[in-house]
Design a protein around this motif. Sequence first.
Motif, PDB file in Angstrom:
ATOM      1  N   UNK A   1      15.748  45.144 100.572  1.00 24.75           N
ATOM      2  CA  UNK A   1      14.634  44.637 101.391  1.00 24.75           C
ATOM      3  C   UNK A   1      13.969  45.775 102.160  1.00 24.75           C
ATOM      4  N   UNK A   2      14.757  46.718 102.658  1.00 23.84           N
ATOM      5  CA  UNK A   2      14.198  47.882 103.361  1.00 23.84           C
ATOM      6  C   UNK A   2      13.322  48.703 102.414  1.00 23.84           C
ATOM      7  N   UNK A   3      13.760  48.881 101.174  1.00 30.57           N
ATOM      8  CA  UNK A   3      12.954  49.609 100.195  1.00 30.57           C
ATOM      9  C   UNK A   3      11.622  48.908  99.939  1.00 30.57           C
ATOM     10  N   UNK A   4      11.647  47.579  99.864  1.00 25.08           N
ATOM     11  CA  UNK A   4      10.416  46.815  99.660  1.00 25.08           C
ATOM     12  C   UNK A   4       9.481  47.011 100.850  1.00 25.08           C
TER      13      UNK A   4
ATOM     14  N   UNK B   1      18.580  40.799  95.309  1.00 32.14           N
ATOM     15  CA  UNK B   1      17.632  41.740  95.912  1.00 32.14           C
ATOM     16  C   UNK B   1      16.722  42.356  94.882  1.00 32.14           C
ATOM     17  N   UNK B   2      17.277  42.690  93.728  1.00 29.15           N
ATOM     18  CA  UNK B   2      16.454  43.258  92.645  1.00 29.15           C
ATOM     19  C   UNK B   2      15.430  42.252  92.144  1.00 29.15           C
ATOM     20  N   UNK B   3      15.811  40.986  92.091  1.00 28.70           N
ATOM     21  CA  UNK B   3      14.863  39.937  91.670  1.00 28.70           C
ATOM     22  C   UNK B   3      13.696  39.853  92.657  1.00 28.70           C
ATOM     23  N   UNK B   4      14.003  39.886  93.947  1.00 28.97           N
ATOM     24  CA  UNK B   4      12.940  39.884  94.963  1.00 28.97           C
ATOM     25  C   UNK B   4      12.076  41.133  94.819  1.00 28.97           C
ATOM     26  N   UNK B   5      12.719  42.286  94.652  1.00 27.67           N
ATOM     27  CA  UNK B   5      11.978  43.546  94.523  1.00 27.67           C
ATOM     28  C   UNK B   5      11.048  43.509  93.318  1.00 27.67           C
ATOM     29  N   UNK B   6      11.531  43.031  92.183  1.00 29.23           N
ATOM     30  CA  UNK B   6      10.684  42.963  90.989  1.00 29.23           C
ATOM     31  C   UNK B   6       9.447  42.120  91.233  1.00 29.23           C
ATOM     32  N   UNK B   7       9.633  40.960  91.845  1.00 30.90           N
ATOM     33  CA  UNK B   7       8.486  40.088  92.146  1.00 30.90           C
ATOM     34  C   UNK B   7       7.544  40.742  93.151  1.00 30.90           C
ATOM     35  N   UNK B   8       8.112  41.334  94.200  1.00 31.55           N
ATOM     36  CA  UNK B   8       7.294  41.975  95.235  1.00 31.55           C
ATOM     37  C   UNK B   8       6.497  43.135  94.661  1.00 31.55           C
ATOM     38  N   UNK B   9       7.121  43.966  93.839  1.00 31.36           N
ATOM     39  CA  UNK B   9       6.434  45.122  93.263  1.00 31.36           C
ATOM     40  C   UNK B   9       5.338  44.691  92.303  1.00 31.36           C
TER      41      UNK B   9
ATOM     42  N   UNK C   1       3.576  41.970  92.595  1.00 30.02           N
ATOM     43  CA  UNK C   1       2.484  41.518  93.466  1.00 30.02           C
ATOM     44  C   UNK C   1       1.759  42.707  94.089  1.00 30.02           C
ATOM     45  N   UNK C   2       2.507  43.706  94.561  1.00 28.23           N
ATOM     46  CA  UNK C   2       1.885  44.899  95.136  1.00 28.23           C
ATOM     47  C   UNK C   2       1.008  45.601  94.102  1.00 28.23           C
ATOM     48  N   UNK C   3       1.514  45.725  92.879  1.00 27.72           N
ATOM     49  CA  UNK C   3       0.743  46.373  91.812  1.00 27.72           C
ATOM     50  C   UNK C   3      -0.516  45.590  91.483  1.00 27.72           C
ATOM     51  N   UNK C   4      -0.488  44.285  91.780  1.00 29.08           N
ATOM     52  CA  UNK C   4      -1.649  43.426  91.532  1.00 29.08           C
ATOM     53  C   UNK C   4      -2.584  43.389  92.735  1.00 29.08           C
ATOM     54  N   UNK C   5      -2.304  44.213  93.758  1.00 27.97           N
ATOM     55  CA  UNK C   5      -3.206  44.316  94.901  1.00 27.97           C
ATOM     56  C   UNK C   5      -2.825  43.539  96.138  1.00 27.97           C
ATOM     57  N   UNK C   6      -1.726  42.808  96.108  1.00 26.32           N
ATOM     58  CA  UNK C   6      -1.299  42.045  97.282  1.00 26.32           C
ATOM     59  C   UNK C   6      -0.840  43.013  98.369  1.00 26.32           C
ATOM     60  N   UNK C   7      -1.350  42.817  99.578  1.00 26.63           N
ATOM     61  CA  UNK C   7      -0.986  43.686 100.701  1.00 26.63           C
ATOM     62  C   UNK C   7      -0.363  42.923 101.862  1.00 26.63           C
ATOM     63  N   UNK C   8      -0.091  41.640 101.653  1.00 37.24           N
ATOM     64  CA  UNK C   8       0.599  40.834 102.669  1.00 37.24           C
ATOM     65  C   UNK C   8       1.591  39.924 101.954  1.00 37.24           C
TER      66      UNK C   8
END
Length: 118
Positions: free
Chosen positions: A65-68, A29-37, A39-46
């Motif tokens: 996943x809920x936190x993401x 879950x942390x690995x997914x969160x790191x990647x997702x965050x 991407x979000x910091x890079x402007x991804x919104x979907x």
Amino acid sequence: MSEELKVAVERRNAGAVLYTRGYINNIGGEEIANRAYELMDDGVRALLLNLRDTKIVNSIGISILIEIIEKMMDRGGKIGFCCLTPVIHKTFQIMGLANYASIFESEDVAVKEMKIAG
């Protein structure tokens, strides 16, 4: 379960698809969160998480996943999941993830519905 989770990212014009392989627990879950965050910091919104190669998600993985989802919602974005096993699909419904993120049968449908194509 000690199967290490692998995450591959495919950046698209209007978003990104994260492909998971393995067990979504605290480490996965942390690995997914790191990647997702990132991407979000890079402007991804979907973000679309394709769980085709994931068969098990534990309660800690669900909470991550809920936190993401919450972080993406705070940024005005959206998250979807596709290719879930029947057990994971039912778990997501019971745990409420389906109330805040879309669940799709296939990646093709998800990419069109979420307008991630590109």
